[in-house]
Design a protein around this motif. Sequence first.
Motif, PDB file in Angstrom:
ATOM      1  N   VAL A  70       0.841  -1.204   0.000  1.00 56.50           N
ATOM      2  CA  VAL A  70       0.000   0.000   0.000  1.00 56.50           C
ATOM      3  C   VAL A  70       0.869   1.245   0.000  1.00 56.50           C
ATOM      4  CG1 VAL A  70      -1.657   1.344   1.355  1.00 56.50           C
ATOM      5  CG2 VAL A  70      -1.992  -1.104   1.061  1.00 56.50           C
ATOM      6  N   GLU A  71       1.945   1.240   0.760  1.00 55.49           N
ATOM      7  CA  GLU A  71       2.856   2.386   0.766  1.00 55.49           C
ATOM      8  C   GLU A  71       3.538   2.541  -0.604  1.00 55.49           C
ATOM      9  OE1 GLU A  71       5.509   1.628   3.939  1.00 55.49           O
ATOM     10  OE2 GLU A  71       4.100   2.236   5.531  1.00 55.49           O
ATOM     11  N   GLN A  72       3.886   1.438  -1.254  1.00 60.45           N
ATOM     12  CA  GLN A  72       4.485   1.501  -2.583  1.00 60.45           C
ATOM     13  C   GLN A  72       3.503   2.085  -3.589  1.00 60.45           C
ATOM     14  OE1 GLN A  72       6.014  -2.250  -3.915  1.00 60.45           O
ATOM     15  NE2 GLN A  72       6.575  -1.511  -5.964  1.00 60.45           N
ATOM     16  N   ALA A  73       2.254   1.671  -3.540  1.00 59.14           N
ATOM     17  CA  ALA A  73       1.250   2.224  -4.447  1.00 59.14           C
ATOM     18  C   ALA A  73       1.040   3.697  -4.172  1.00 59.14           C
ATOM     19  CB  ALA A  73      -0.073   1.459  -4.278  1.00 59.14           C
ATOM     20  N   GLN A  74       1.072   4.094  -2.905  1.00 60.48           N
ATOM     21  CA  GLN A  74       0.897   5.508  -2.576  1.00 60.48           C
ATOM     22  C   GLN A  74       2.064   6.333  -3.110  1.00 60.48           C
ATOM     23  OE1 GLN A  74      -1.895   6.693  -0.970  1.00 60.48           O
ATOM     24  NE2 GLN A  74      -1.091   8.713  -1.556  1.00 60.48           N
ATOM     25  N   GLN A  75       3.268   5.777  -3.094  1.00 64.54           N
ATOM     26  CA  GLN A  75       4.424   6.500  -3.643  1.00 64.54           C
ATOM     27  C   GLN A  75       4.279   6.700  -5.154  1.00 64.54           C
ATOM     28  OE1 GLN A  75       7.860   4.253  -2.478  1.00 64.54           O
ATOM     29  NE2 GLN A  75       7.655   4.806  -0.258  1.00 64.54           N
ATOM     30  N   ALA A  93      -1.536  -2.714 -11.287  1.00 65.70           N
ATOM     31  CA  ALA A  93      -0.903  -3.993 -10.949  1.00 65.70           C
ATOM     32  C   ALA A  93      -0.742  -4.153  -9.443  1.00 65.70           C
ATOM     33  CB  ALA A  93       0.454  -4.094 -11.641  1.00 65.70           C
ATOM     34  N   LEU A  94      -0.396  -3.063  -8.731  1.00 67.10           N
ATOM     35  CA  LEU A  94      -0.213  -3.140  -7.285  1.00 67.10           C
ATOM     36  C   LEU A  94      -1.537  -3.315  -6.536  1.00 67.10           C
ATOM     37  CD1 LEU A  94       2.539  -0.400  -6.746  1.00 67.10           C
ATOM     38  CD2 LEU A  94       2.816  -2.889  -6.530  1.00 67.10           C
ATOM     39  N   LEU A  95      -2.583  -2.650  -7.001  1.00 66.97           N
ATOM     40  CA  LEU A  95      -3.853  -2.676  -6.256  1.00 66.97           C
ATOM     41  C   LEU A  95      -4.740  -3.836  -6.632  1.00 66.97           C
ATOM     42  CD1 LEU A  95      -4.689   1.151  -6.321  1.00 66.97           C
ATOM     43  CD2 LEU A  95      -3.753  -0.193  -4.414  1.00 66.97           C
ATOM     44  N   THR A  96      -4.652  -4.326  -7.831  1.00 70.29           N
ATOM     45  CA  THR A  96      -5.585  -5.379  -8.242  1.00 70.29           C
ATOM     46  C   THR A  96      -4.893  -6.650  -8.717  1.00 70.29           C
ATOM     47  OG1 THR A  96      -5.633  -4.503 -10.508  1.00 70.29           O
ATOM     48  CG2 THR A  96      -7.276  -3.655  -8.952  1.00 70.29           C
ATOM     49  N   SER A 125      -4.109 -10.986  -4.643  1.00 69.78           N
ATOM     50  CA  SER A 125      -4.064  -9.534  -4.720  1.00 69.78           C
ATOM     51  C   SER A 125      -4.242  -8.937  -3.321  1.00 69.78           C
ATOM     52  CB  SER A 125      -5.144  -9.022  -5.658  1.00 69.78           C
ATOM     53  OG  SER A 125      -6.423  -9.376  -5.161  1.00 69.78           O
ATOM     54  N   LEU A 126      -4.093  -7.615  -3.261  1.00 66.17           N
ATOM     55  CA  LEU A 126      -4.261  -6.941  -1.973  1.00 66.17           C
ATOM     56  C   LEU A 126      -5.681  -7.070  -1.415  1.00 66.17           C
ATOM     57  CD1 LEU A 126      -2.122  -3.677  -2.357  1.00 66.17           C
ATOM     58  CD2 LEU A 126      -1.627  -5.706  -0.998  1.00 66.17           C
ATOM     59  N   PRO A 127      -6.731  -6.906  -2.204  1.00 65.90           N
ATOM     60  CA  PRO A 127      -8.088  -7.088  -1.634  1.00 65.90           C
ATOM     61  C   PRO A 127      -8.320  -8.492  -1.069  1.00 65.90           C
ATOM     62  CG  PRO A 127      -8.213  -5.875  -3.687  1.00 65.90           C
ATOM     63  CD  PRO A 127      -6.803  -6.358  -3.575  1.00 65.90           C
ATOM     64  N   VAL A 128      -7.807  -9.524  -1.764  1.00 65.48           N
ATOM     65  CA  VAL A 128      -7.972 -10.889  -1.257  1.00 65.48           C
ATOM     66  C   VAL A 128      -7.156 -11.078   0.012  1.00 65.48           C
ATOM     67  CG1 VAL A 128      -7.622 -13.327  -1.783  1.00 65.48           C
ATOM     68  CG2 VAL A 128      -8.456 -11.768  -3.562  1.00 65.48           C
TER      69      VAL A 128
END
Length: 397
Positions: A70-75, A93-96, A125-128
Motif C-alpha cells: 500500500v505504501e508503494q502504491a501511494q508512492q 498492478a499493485l492494487l488489483t 491480490s491486496l483485496p484478497v
Amino acid sequence: MTREQLDRALKAQTDENARLAGALLEMDTHPGHQLLKDAVLTGVTLTRWTQAKQDMSVLWAQFSVHRRLVEQAQQVRDRRSRPTPAEVGELRALLTGPVVELDAERMPIDRRGATVPAAVTDRISLPVLLERMIATYRQITQLLTAVDTAWFRIAAQLDPLESQLLASGKLAVSLNANRNRVERIATELTSVREAVLADPLGTSFDELTRLAGDLAAVRAELQELAAVRDSFQARLDQLASRLADLATAQQVAAQTAALVREKIADPGLSPLPDQATALAERLDDLRASGHTGRGSSSWLARPRSWRRTCKPQPWPYALVRMRTTDLWTAGPNCAAGSTRTRPRPGRSATPRTWTSPHCIEPLTTCCSRRPVTWRRPPWRSTATGRRSPSGPALPRC
C-alpha cells in the motif's frame, strides 16, 4: 480502471490497513492473549492455542506485506497529480494484480530469509489478502474471547471455593474436627484448579460442582459445631439458673412437706373433755342420795361442779304464780314491769302477783340458806287453755 477508481481503491486499502493495525494491537493486549502466552496449557486449549499462535504470526507477516504494498502504491500515485499511463498501469498492478506470493504456511515469500527455499503455492491480490487477514483476525479473537470467558467462569467458582476452604480449614483447626475431610477437599481442589487452568476450553464443571457440595456440607457441620461452642457458656448459665430455680422449688417443697408431717402428727386440736368421768360422778351421787334429795347427800353435800350445772332453764310458759317469801328476791336481770299484778277473774279484786321466771334470784342465793325442795305448780296450757295440776319442776326454798 480509471484514475478515479484507482484513487478510491488506494484510499480504501490505506484505511483498511490503518484499521487492521489498531485491531492487531488490541489482539496483542487482549486479556485472553495475556493469559495464554504465559500459561502451561494442555488438552483442547493447547491445540487451539498452538494453531492460533501460528495464525497470529502469519497475520502479522501478511499485515506487513500489505502495508508495504500500500505504501508503494501511494508512492507511485504521489509522483504526479496526473499520472502517466505507465504509472496508471503500475498502480493497477499493485492494487488489483496478484502481487502477494504465499507459501504452504500462508506466509509471504518476501518475508523468508535468503537461505530458506521459496516455494510459492499461492498468489493473491491486496483485496484478497485483506479479506483473509480479517477472517484470520476474527478466528483468533474468538479463541481469545472464549478462553477469557472460560477462565472468568472458572475463577468465579474457584475463588469462593478457595475462600471457603481457607475459612473451613481455620475453623477445623480451632475446633479440632473434620480436619481430614478439609485436607482431602483441599488436595482435590488443587488438582482440579491446575487442570481447569491448564485447559479452560476443555474443562467440565461437574468436578467443581461436586467439590463445592462436599465443601458446603463440611462447612455446615463446622459452623454448627462453632455455634454450639459459642453458645456453650450461655447454655451453662441458663442451666445454672434453672438448677437454682429447682433448688428453690425443692426447698419450698421440703418446708411444705415438713409442715404437713407436723400437722398430721400434731393437728393442734383441743383435747376432748372427759365427760364420762363427770357423768359417772353424777351417777354415783344420784345413787347415794336416792330419790328424796334429803339426808347426808343434800344439795350442799353434792360436788360443787355439779351444783354449777344445776341452773334454771328457760321456762316453757310466760308467767308462773309464785309464793311470796322473804327468801326470794328479784334478780339483777329483772326489767321494769316484769312483776305485774292483776285481779282474779270473776272474784273480788284481790291482786295477785305474777313474776317472770328469769327475774328470780339465782338458786345459789336461796339454796345457801335452806335445803331445796321441789314443787310442781299448776300451769295453763297455751294449746288448750286448761290448767294442769302439775307442771315443770321449780326449785323452792
